[in-house]
Design a protein around this motif. Sequence first.
Motif, mmCIF file in Angstrom:
data_model
loop_
_atom_site.group_PDB
_atom_site.id
_atom_site.type_symbol
_atom_site.label_atom_id
_atom_site.label_comp_id
_atom_site.label_asym_id
_atom_site.label_seq_id
_atom_site.Cartn_x
_atom_site.Cartn_y
_atom_site.Cartn_z
ATOM 1 N N LEU A 185 0.808 -1.189 0.081
ATOM 2 C CA LEU A 185 0.144 -0.031 0.016
ATOM 3 C C LEU A 185 0.889 1.230 -0.157
ATOM 4 C CD1 LEU A 185 -2.656 -1.244 2.475
ATOM 5 C CD2 LEU A 185 -3.192 -0.911 0.127
ATOM 6 N N ILE A 186 1.978 1.197 0.665
ATOM 7 C CA ILE A 186 2.750 2.416 0.798
ATOM 8 C C ILE A 186 3.423 2.545 -0.528
ATOM 9 C CG2 ILE A 186 5.012 3.342 1.597
ATOM 10 C CD1 ILE A 186 4.209 1.690 4.384
ATOM 11 N N GLU A 187 3.914 1.398 -1.185
ATOM 12 C CA GLU A 187 4.600 1.597 -2.560
ATOM 13 C C GLU A 187 3.626 2.111 -3.709
ATOM 14 O OE1 GLU A 187 5.794 -2.192 -3.252
ATOM 15 O OE2 GLU A 187 7.802 -1.899 -2.171
ATOM 16 N N LEU A 188 2.244 2.039 -3.488
ATOM 17 C CA LEU A 188 1.124 2.538 -4.163
ATOM 18 C C LEU A 188 1.002 4.168 -3.926
ATOM 19 C CD1 LEU A 188 -1.526 -0.121 -4.274
ATOM 20 C CD2 LEU A 188 0.063 0.393 -6.038
ATOM 21 N N GLY A 189 1.630 4.728 -2.952
ATOM 22 C CA GLY A 189 1.435 6.078 -2.585
ATOM 23 C C GLY A 189 0.482 6.387 -1.253
ATOM 24 N N HIS A 190 0.050 5.368 -0.726
ATOM 25 C CA HIS A 190 -0.933 5.602 0.248
ATOM 26 C C HIS A 190 0.178 5.962 1.758
ATOM 27 C CE1 HIS A 190 -4.546 4.115 -1.470
ATOM 28 N NE2 HIS A 190 -3.878 3.340 -2.023
ATOM 29 N N THR A 191 -0.408 7.018 2.239
ATOM 30 C CA THR A 191 0.198 7.646 3.606
ATOM 31 C C THR A 191 -0.622 7.378 4.605
ATOM 32 O OG1 THR A 191 -0.418 9.590 3.114
ATOM 33 C CG2 THR A 191 1.742 9.014 2.173
ATOM 34 N N ARG A 192 -1.961 7.288 4.519
ATOM 35 C CA ARG A 192 -3.037 7.081 5.662
ATOM 36 C C ARG A 192 -3.694 5.680 5.364
ATOM 37 N NH1 ARG A 192 -4.631 10.191 9.618
ATOM 38 N NH2 ARG A 192 -6.799 10.025 10.392
ATOM 39 N N ILE A 193 -3.246 4.714 6.288
ATOM 40 C CA ILE A 193 -3.336 3.552 5.971
ATOM 41 C C ILE A 193 -4.076 2.857 7.512
ATOM 42 C CG2 ILE A 193 -2.497 1.330 5.639
ATOM 43 C CD1 ILE A 193 -0.278 2.493 4.218
ATOM 44 N N GLY A 194 -5.164 2.292 7.450
ATOM 45 C CA GLY A 194 -5.805 1.672 8.546
ATOM 46 C C GLY A 194 -5.467 0.378 8.707
ATOM 47 N N ALA A 195 -6.105 -0.127 9.968
ATOM 48 C CA ALA A 195 -5.730 -1.641 9.962
ATOM 49 C C ALA A 195 -6.816 -1.994 10.872
ATOM 50 C CB ALA A 195 -4.409 -2.026 10.749
ATOM 51 N N ILE A 196 -7.518 -3.256 10.595
ATOM 52 C CA ILE A 196 -8.629 -3.768 11.331
ATOM 53 C C ILE A 196 -7.691 -5.237 11.700
ATOM 54 C CG2 ILE A 196 -10.804 -4.750 11.569
ATOM 55 C CD1 ILE A 196 -11.528 -3.259 9.226
ATOM 56 N N SER A 197 -7.329 -5.279 13.216
ATOM 57 C CA SER A 197 -6.896 -6.336 13.733
ATOM 58 C C SER A 197 -7.791 -7.596 14.017
ATOM 59 C CB SER A 197 -6.014 -6.145 14.872
ATOM 60 O OG SER A 197 -6.936 -5.917 15.998
ATOM 61 N N GLY A 198 -7.170 -8.807 14.550
ATOM 62 C CA GLY A 198 -8.025 -9.766 14.956
ATOM 63 C C GLY A 198 -7.894 -9.591 16.468
ATOM 64 N N PRO A 199 -8.445 -10.630 17.298
ATOM 65 C CA PRO A 199 -8.264 -10.672 18.702
ATOM 66 C C PRO A 199 -6.966 -10.216 19.284
ATOM 67 C CG PRO A 199 -9.620 -12.538 17.799
ATOM 68 C CD PRO A 199 -9.020 -11.947 16.539
ATOM 69 N N SER A 200 -6.745 -9.631 20.102
ATOM 70 C CA SER A 200 -5.456 -9.336 20.658
ATOM 71 C C SER A 200 -4.832 -10.663 21.204
ATOM 72 C CB SER A 200 -5.605 -7.961 21.540
ATOM 73 O OG SER A 200 -6.312 -8.339 22.729
#
Length: 350
Positions: A185-200
């Motif tokens: 995603l960074i290589e595509l030019g994104h700088t604001r990237i979210g993440a949905i994790s699984g159970p901690s």
Amino acid sequence: MTSPQPADTRTNGRSTQTATLAEIAREAGVSAPTVSKVLNGRADVAPSTRSRVEELLRTHGYRRRRAEASRSPLIDLVFHELESAWAMEVIRGVENVARDAGLSVVLSESAGRLTPGRTWADQVAARRPHGVILVLSGLDESGRALLTSRGIPFVVMDPAGDPGTDVPSIGATNWQGGLAATRHLIELGHTRIGAISGPSRMMCSRARVDGYRAALETAGLPVDPELIVSGDFHHDAGYRQGLALLRREDPPTAVFAGNDLQALGLYEAARELGLRVPEDLSVVGFDDLPVARWVGPPLTTVRQPLTEMAEAAAKLVLDLGKGEDSSTATRVELATSLVVRSSTAAPPVR
């Protein structure tokens, strides 16, 4: 039940019997019934006492008859949850190995618990399978002692937590997968990237998010804790948390969804908000389930070799069952790989 047999020692052609169970009990400082419980694989013995008694039994030459003859032609496959396409890939892998070995597979579920209960352990001990494979779960001390005393080998696949140095396990390179997904995603030019994790509480979930963080930090991008939300690896969590991320005043232009099911939930959230994938939002999943190829647009994801992992776990548990000494821990991690499809693109111009 596998019966213990005291070995004979021979001196000048004469047979000398090893110590009796009563003598071993006195030496161990326990009662004879306690020694009997250890020999019969009962779980209601303290781990320290069990270890002391088993060491004395070995010292005095007690050996179990070979267990293969008394084993049932089964492999026990235990899931903490059994309700997704993810589980089907694992079942397929174990079935492949079991079929070749002339064995059947028994499925059970621990109802969301990461450690199966005592009733399950007693049932497995009674079945005497060739081995047990635990998926995203583990065993408590009493369960491990019970299976070990019955000579039933076990392997943990994708362990929820640290299985310990003495527990054979099969996993995947989750950290590397999270890194590759975010780096793409960074290589595509994104700088604001979210993440949905699984159970901690699950080690694989934490490793994927750690890889995500490492990719951002390596690229010199800030890690915004408000863009990291917790899910449970199910579709509904991807939908709910996707809505929360995308409704932010400054939403992310890309999201690493943690697994494919959450990515599909994120697709639904984006459609509800009138956003197009990948024109308005890039999405990356994890697992590469068959559905990832069928959705529109086809999902960019990290391939976790689930079937191969399950095959490796089944082969390992059978190998352990054949060995004279299965105490050596084995930890195997299979490689993940990024599969680029149509759900990722350069960020929109704003």
